[in-house]
Motif scaffolding. Structure first.
Motif, PDB file in Angstrom:
ATOM      1  N   ARG A 124     -80.298  19.604 -43.045  1.00  0.00           N
ATOM      2  CA  ARG A 124     -79.665  20.854 -43.458  1.00  0.00           C
ATOM      3  C   ARG A 124     -78.572  21.289 -42.485  1.00  0.00           C
ATOM      4  O   ARG A 124     -77.534  21.816 -42.918  1.00  0.00           O
ATOM      5  N   TYR A 125     -78.794  21.078 -41.194  1.00  0.00           N
ATOM      6  CA  TYR A 125     -77.860  21.626 -40.213  1.00  0.00           C
ATOM      7  C   TYR A 125     -76.956  20.589 -39.555  1.00  0.00           C
ATOM      8  O   TYR A 125     -76.151  20.934 -38.692  1.00  0.00           O
ATOM      9  N   GLU A 126     -77.066  19.338 -39.961  1.00  0.00           N
ATOM     10  CA  GLU A 126     -76.118  18.333 -39.470  1.00  0.00           C
ATOM     11  C   GLU A 126     -74.736  18.668 -40.033  1.00  0.00           C
ATOM     12  O   GLU A 126     -74.589  18.912 -41.227  1.00  0.00           O
ATOM     13  N   PRO A 127     -73.708  18.737 -39.174  1.00  0.00           N
ATOM     14  CA  PRO A 127     -72.368  19.150 -39.641  1.00  0.00           C
ATOM     15  C   PRO A 127     -71.883  18.345 -40.843  1.00  0.00           C
ATOM     16  O   PRO A 127     -71.986  17.125 -40.880  1.00  0.00           O
ATOM     17  N   ARG A 128     -71.364  19.055 -41.831  1.00  0.00           N
ATOM     18  CA  ARG A 128     -70.786  18.413 -43.009  1.00  0.00           C
ATOM     19  C   ARG A 128     -69.361  17.961 -42.691  1.00  0.00           C
ATOM     20  O   ARG A 128     -68.710  18.483 -41.790  1.00  0.00           O
TER      21      ARG A 128
END
Length: 243
Positions: A124-128
């Motif tokens: 969810r929080y891994e940079p897009r």
């Protein structure tokens, strides 16, 4: 002690081994298919949704197939041909299979979710990455409201849905992802946002030992104000047995 027909025993052993191999192969295919799905799914949100929705279910199905395969295979290893021993070993292997199933089910239900939660948090929080190949930044709760419409904000205020807004600060490109919130709300039939919540409950008819009761739930939409009500049955009362 009655002896089983040797030919029947040989047939049971033969087909038991075939069933064992078939169930084991099916379990491996389920696990292999799951692994392939994880490897080919590159989008973080898609992988998040897939793991969250299917992983525990697939692991349980594969485990159940392997447990059944093991129980069947155990019965093909014994050469004792007595009828009594035949039923005894079926009973014993069934009990061991049930125990193994309960243990694995509890692990998947109570302990494995902690492992999944860590993976989901990473996804969810891994940079897009934006279409231009740049890392995007996750906006804070205060910053993201500018990019959410009123219905989306109402869903967040009801804690039924949580939106993540990613932005490429150089180009201004934004990407919005939708996640389940902390509280449960239903989808409103008028505005289609997940903001319909229970505001009041009343018992229309109390249950008796002969008739079911009726419970009326009143709902209100936190976004459009739509109101509705639904009727639910209350189970009959249990009749106390005389001492």
């Amino acid at each position: 002690m009655n002896e089983m027909n040797p030919e029947l025993l040989a047939s049971l052993s033969k087909y038991g081994q075939m069933a064992t191999y078939g169930l084991a192969v099916l379990a491996v295919l389920i696990l292999f298919g799951h692994l392939i799905k994880l490897l080919i799914t590159k989008d973080y949100k898609a992988k998040y949704d897939y793991i969250n929705m299917y992983e525990i279910k697939l692991l349980w199905r594969a485990s159940l197939l392997l447990i059944i395969a093991g129980a069947i295979y155990a019965n093909t290893l014994v050469s004792e041909s007595g009828m009594l021993w035949f039923f005894v070993r079926i009973f014993v292997s069934t009990m061991f299979a049930i125990i193994a199933g309960v243990i694995i089910q509890n692990i998947l239900k109570f302990y494995y979710p902690f492992y999944i939660e860590k993976r989901l948090k990473y996804l969810r929080y891994e940079p897009r990455i934006s279409p231009d190949g740049r890392k995007m930044r996750l906006l804070s709760e205060e910053e993201e409201d500018v990019y959410l419409d009123e219905g989306m904000q109402a869903e967040e205020n009801a804690f039924s849905i949580d939106y993540d807004v990613w932005i490429d600060e150089e180009s201004g490109y934004t990407h919005i992802e939708k996640y389940n919130g902390r509280l449960t709300a239903l989808k409103c039939s008028e505005c289609n946002y997940q903001t319909l919540k229970v505001t009041n409950e009343e018992i229309i008819q109390s249950p008796t030992v002969t008739e079911e009761g009726e419970l009326m739930k009143h709902y209100s939409c936190g976004y459009c104000g739509h109101k509705e009500r639904k009727s639910f049955s209350i189970a009959k009362l249990r009749q106390e047995q005389p001492a």
